[in-house]
Scaffold this motif. Sequence first.
Motif, PDB file in Angstrom:
ATOM      1  N   ALA A 195     -10.918   7.572   5.762  1.00 56.12           N
ATOM      2  CA  ALA A 195     -10.080   6.819   6.711  1.00 56.12           C
ATOM      3  C   ALA A 195      -8.750   6.711   6.330  1.00 56.12           C
ATOM      4  O   ALA A 195      -7.854   6.510   6.816  1.00 56.12           O
ATOM      5  N   LEU A 196      -8.555   6.658   4.807  1.00 58.69           N
ATOM      6  CA  LEU A 196      -6.996   6.398   4.216  1.00 58.69           C
ATOM      7  C   LEU A 196      -6.216   7.740   4.620  1.00 58.69           C
ATOM      8  O   LEU A 196      -5.169   7.561   5.101  1.00 58.69           O
ATOM      9  N   PHE A 197      -6.733   8.857   4.437  1.00 55.84           N
ATOM     10  CA  PHE A 197      -6.023  10.029   4.920  1.00 55.84           C
ATOM     11  C   PHE A 197      -5.805  10.443   6.296  1.00 55.84           C
ATOM     12  O   PHE A 197      -5.146  11.356   6.884  1.00 55.84           O
ATOM     13  N   ASP A 198      -6.664   9.854   7.048  1.00 57.34           N
ATOM     14  CA  ASP A 198      -6.803   9.843   8.596  1.00 57.34           C
ATOM     15  C   ASP A 198      -5.756   8.816   9.066  1.00 57.34           C
ATOM     16  O   ASP A 198      -5.520   8.956  10.212  1.00 57.34           O
ATOM     17  N   ASP A 199      -5.179   8.060   8.326  1.00 60.67           N
ATOM     18  CA  ASP A 199      -4.300   7.048   8.656  1.00 60.67           C
ATOM     19  C   ASP A 199      -3.132   7.351   9.030  1.00 60.67           C
ATOM     20  O   ASP A 199      -2.318   8.513   8.586  1.00 60.67           O
ATOM     21  N   ALA A 200      -2.338   7.356  10.349  1.00 65.10           N
ATOM     22  CA  ALA A 200      -1.197   8.035  10.859  1.00 65.10           C
ATOM     23  C   ALA A 200       0.066   7.590   9.763  1.00 65.10           C
ATOM     24  O   ALA A 200       1.117   8.585   9.698  1.00 65.10           O
ATOM     25  N   VAL A 201       0.337   6.405   9.083  1.00 66.84           N
ATOM     26  CA  VAL A 201       1.342   6.073   8.133  1.00 66.84           C
ATOM     27  C   VAL A 201       1.203   7.254   6.938  1.00 66.84           C
ATOM     28  O   VAL A 201       2.175   7.598   6.557  1.00 66.84           O
ATOM     29  N   VAL A 202      -0.139   7.210   6.353  1.00 71.19           N
ATOM     30  CA  VAL A 202      -0.053   8.197   5.245  1.00 71.19           C
ATOM     31  C   VAL A 202       0.096   9.629   5.591  1.00 71.19           C
ATOM     32  O   VAL A 202       0.970  10.313   4.797  1.00 71.19           O
ATOM     33  N   GLN A 203      -0.452  10.155   6.962  1.00 72.67           N
ATOM     34  CA  GLN A 203      -0.260  11.540   7.308  1.00 72.67           C
ATOM     35  C   GLN A 203       1.475  11.735   7.462  1.00 72.67           C
ATOM     36  O   GLN A 203       1.907  12.839   7.074  1.00 72.67           O
ATOM     37  N   ALA A 204       2.112  10.667   8.085  1.00 67.69           N
ATOM     38  CA  ALA A 204       3.506  10.889   8.068  1.00 67.69           C
ATOM     39  C   ALA A 204       4.399  10.839   6.888  1.00 67.69           C
ATOM     40  O   ALA A 204       5.120  11.712   6.830  1.00 67.69           O
ATOM     41  N   SER A 205       3.928  10.148   6.110  1.00 70.02           N
ATOM     42  CA  SER A 205       4.382  10.171   4.652  1.00 70.02           C
ATOM     43  C   SER A 205       4.386  11.670   3.981  1.00 70.02           C
ATOM     44  O   SER A 205       5.333  12.085   3.447  1.00 70.02           O
ATOM     45  N   ILE A 206       3.076  11.910   4.253  1.00 68.69           N
ATOM     46  CA  ILE A 206       3.054  13.404   3.411  1.00 68.69           C
ATOM     47  C   ILE A 206       3.675  14.512   4.329  1.00 68.69           C
ATOM     48  O   ILE A 206       4.114  15.291   3.704  1.00 68.69           O
ATOM     49  N   ARG A 224      -9.055  -4.837  -0.169  1.00 66.78           N
ATOM     50  CA  ARG A 224      -8.974  -6.024  -0.709  1.00 66.78           C
ATOM     51  C   ARG A 224      -9.742  -7.285  -0.335  1.00 66.78           C
ATOM     52  O   ARG A 224      -9.631  -8.334  -1.166  1.00 66.78           O
ATOM     53  N   ASN A 225     -10.604  -6.990   0.568  1.00 65.25           N
ATOM     54  CA  ASN A 225     -11.695  -7.907   1.050  1.00 65.25           C
ATOM     55  C   ASN A 225     -12.739  -8.012   0.225  1.00 65.25           C
ATOM     56  O   ASN A 225     -13.476  -8.956   0.325  1.00 65.25           O
ATOM     57  N   GLY A 226     -12.748  -7.107  -0.795  1.00 60.15           N
ATOM     58  CA  GLY A 226     -13.953  -7.097  -1.678  1.00 60.15           C
ATOM     59  C   GLY A 226     -15.245  -6.636  -1.328  1.00 60.15           C
ATOM     60  O   GLY A 226     -16.290  -7.216  -1.911  1.00 60.15           O
ATOM     61  N   GLY A 256      -8.258  -3.339   6.897  1.00 60.57           N
ATOM     62  CA  GLY A 256      -7.403  -4.172   6.482  1.00 60.57           C
ATOM     63  C   GLY A 256      -6.435  -3.540   5.431  1.00 60.57           C
ATOM     64  O   GLY A 256      -6.386  -2.580   4.944  1.00 60.57           O
ATOM     65  N   PRO A 257      -5.922  -4.597   4.309  1.00 59.99           N
ATOM     66  CA  PRO A 257      -4.953  -4.088   3.385  1.00 59.99           C
ATOM     67  C   PRO A 257      -6.068  -3.473   2.228  1.00 59.99           C
ATOM     68  O   PRO A 257      -6.787  -3.989   1.872  1.00 59.99           O
ATOM     69  N   VAL A 258      -5.323  -2.248   1.871  1.00 67.10           N
ATOM     70  CA  VAL A 258      -6.112  -1.659   0.498  1.00 67.10           C
ATOM     71  C   VAL A 258      -5.212  -1.343  -0.380  1.00 67.10           C
ATOM     72  O   VAL A 258      -4.034  -1.225  -0.603  1.00 67.10           O
ATOM     73  N   ASP A 259      -5.672  -1.189  -1.617  1.00 68.54           N
ATOM     74  CA  ASP A 259      -4.920  -1.052  -2.797  1.00 68.54           C
ATOM     75  C   ASP A 259      -5.403   0.622  -2.769  1.00 68.54           C
ATOM     76  O   ASP A 259      -6.487   1.065  -3.133  1.00 68.54           O
ATOM     77  N   ALA A 260      -4.427   1.613  -3.067  1.00 71.73           N
ATOM     78  CA  ALA A 260      -4.502   2.865  -3.249  1.00 71.73           C
ATOM     79  C   ALA A 260      -3.838   3.204  -4.148  1.00 71.73           C
ATOM     80  O   ALA A 260      -2.622   3.031  -4.620  1.00 71.73           O
ATOM     81  N   THR A 261      -4.438   4.345  -5.177  1.00 68.74           N
ATOM     82  CA  THR A 261      -3.867   4.966  -6.151  1.00 68.74           C
ATOM     83  C   THR A 261      -3.860   6.570  -6.060  1.00 68.74           C
ATOM     84  O   THR A 261      -5.110   7.005  -5.848  1.00 68.74           O
ATOM     85  N   PHE A 262      -2.689   6.984  -6.055  1.00 70.31           N
ATOM     86  CA  PHE A 262      -2.819   8.580  -5.787  1.00 70.31           C
ATOM     87  C   PHE A 262      -2.593   9.385  -7.157  1.00 70.31           C
ATOM     88  O   PHE A 262      -1.761   8.905  -8.097  1.00 70.31           O
TER      89      PHE A 262
END
Length: 488
Positions: free
Chosen positions: A407-418, A360-362, A330-336
């Motif tokens: 999980a974050l860096f295996d995400d297609a959207v994150v990898q596409a952005s990089i 964000r689900n705590g 689900g939604p996450v808060d990411a700080t790079f």
Amino acid sequence: MTRNAFLLMLAIGASGCNRTTGNPAPPRVDTPPRLPNQSSTIVVPVSAPLADVAAQLNAKTPVQLWQIDKAEPRCVPAKRVRVLGQTVKVTPQLGCRIVGVVTRGPITLGGSGNVLTIRLPIRATISARDVGGIAGETATGAAIVRATARLSVNRSWSPVAKVDIAYDWTEEPGVDFLGQRIRFADKADEKLKGIVAKLERDLPAELEKLRTRQQLEAVWRKGFTSIQLNRDRPPAWMRITPRRLGFGGYRIGNGRIELELAAEALTETFVGNRPADPVPTPLPPPARAVGPNGLRFFIPVLADYRQLEPVVSRALVKLAAKGISLTGVGPVDATFGKVTIYATEGGHLAVGVQATVKPRNGLFKPTKGEIWLSAVPYNDPGSQVVRVRDMKIAGESDNQTVNLLFALFDDAVVQASIQDSLTHDFARDYRKVLVAAQRAIAGHREGDFVLSATVDKVVNGQIAVTGGGLFLPVQVQGTANIRFAPLR
């Protein structure tokens, strides 16, 4: 079970551990960029005004070619007639004294291709005096000496001239006297043959005075040099090492005589500090042929990895601001945080990103660490736009601690952005480096000699991952020559 669900289960199992985890950084490769060597041909014209050669010939050839002053017992032969079957002498044979002078006009040179033409006008004034005790007569005549010389050089670079000389009387000297023609051309011919032979000997000697070999030796020595193609980003040098000197023949035109040569040279490109100049070798004998026509060399276009790091960082910050949702989490808060990029094995880029991720689900505490990715840069043939593909988490294995960072860096959207942020257009750097290189070779002076070149064709190659940055080799083809241009 999906991969991300499996990662989530492991992440939950690790909940409550607020520790730095991640995969090990890939090995760094510091290999400098290397460019292939090229074989080039540099035209070396050695020329002189034809007027200089003509002036030397005129200086060595006297204006008065010869004088005639001799007794001729048979100036006018006896005249006989047939009378009643008998030959009767009507007039006696008359002797005389032949006196005259032959002068020349200016020697002029011309021609085309490898054929030099020489023109020598001659004027004769000849008198037949005391013809049988009677006052004589004076005649004038004119001749043109013409020569063609096919020019070459021998193995020691000395001029060789194969000369063909001929002349004809445009106005043959002679007088009519007592009904007889007294001709003087044969008397002048005896002397004229000697002048022709002297001209044939003098021409190669005067060509030698052009100091062809001395000029060639100086040009040859100056050819062993290094030329700065670009001052920075990256500093680049072209080192020239002459190998052979081909004789292309003499060329005559526009009032000049030119020795056309072509030097085959090794052209090497170096990135970084100026390389040592090659050690000059002695001037070799003329070669019949040299390498391919034209100047060929590489110029490097380099993208420092430090230029790419802030671009990736900005893209990830922008992505985080839009919000990231991971499958099964689900939604996450990411700080790079800090981004590190360098060359690693197999022509790959290593991309390290420091990050903190919190669902964000705590369900568990934030996970913090540094993840390393690898990617392969590429560009289409002839394109200056570089992209990356095959992006994946570097060094991933079954026994590594797996958490939300994976999980974050295996995400297609994150990898596409990089991947998108690592797209780099070399066009601006390409133009800058090319302009700098063109200026460098447009008029590089070494003493009294100037290497000048023009660029006719530019082709960029395939991107390469090097220790110094992403490296785009650009092959340049053009024409070049070394000319004598003394400083005033």
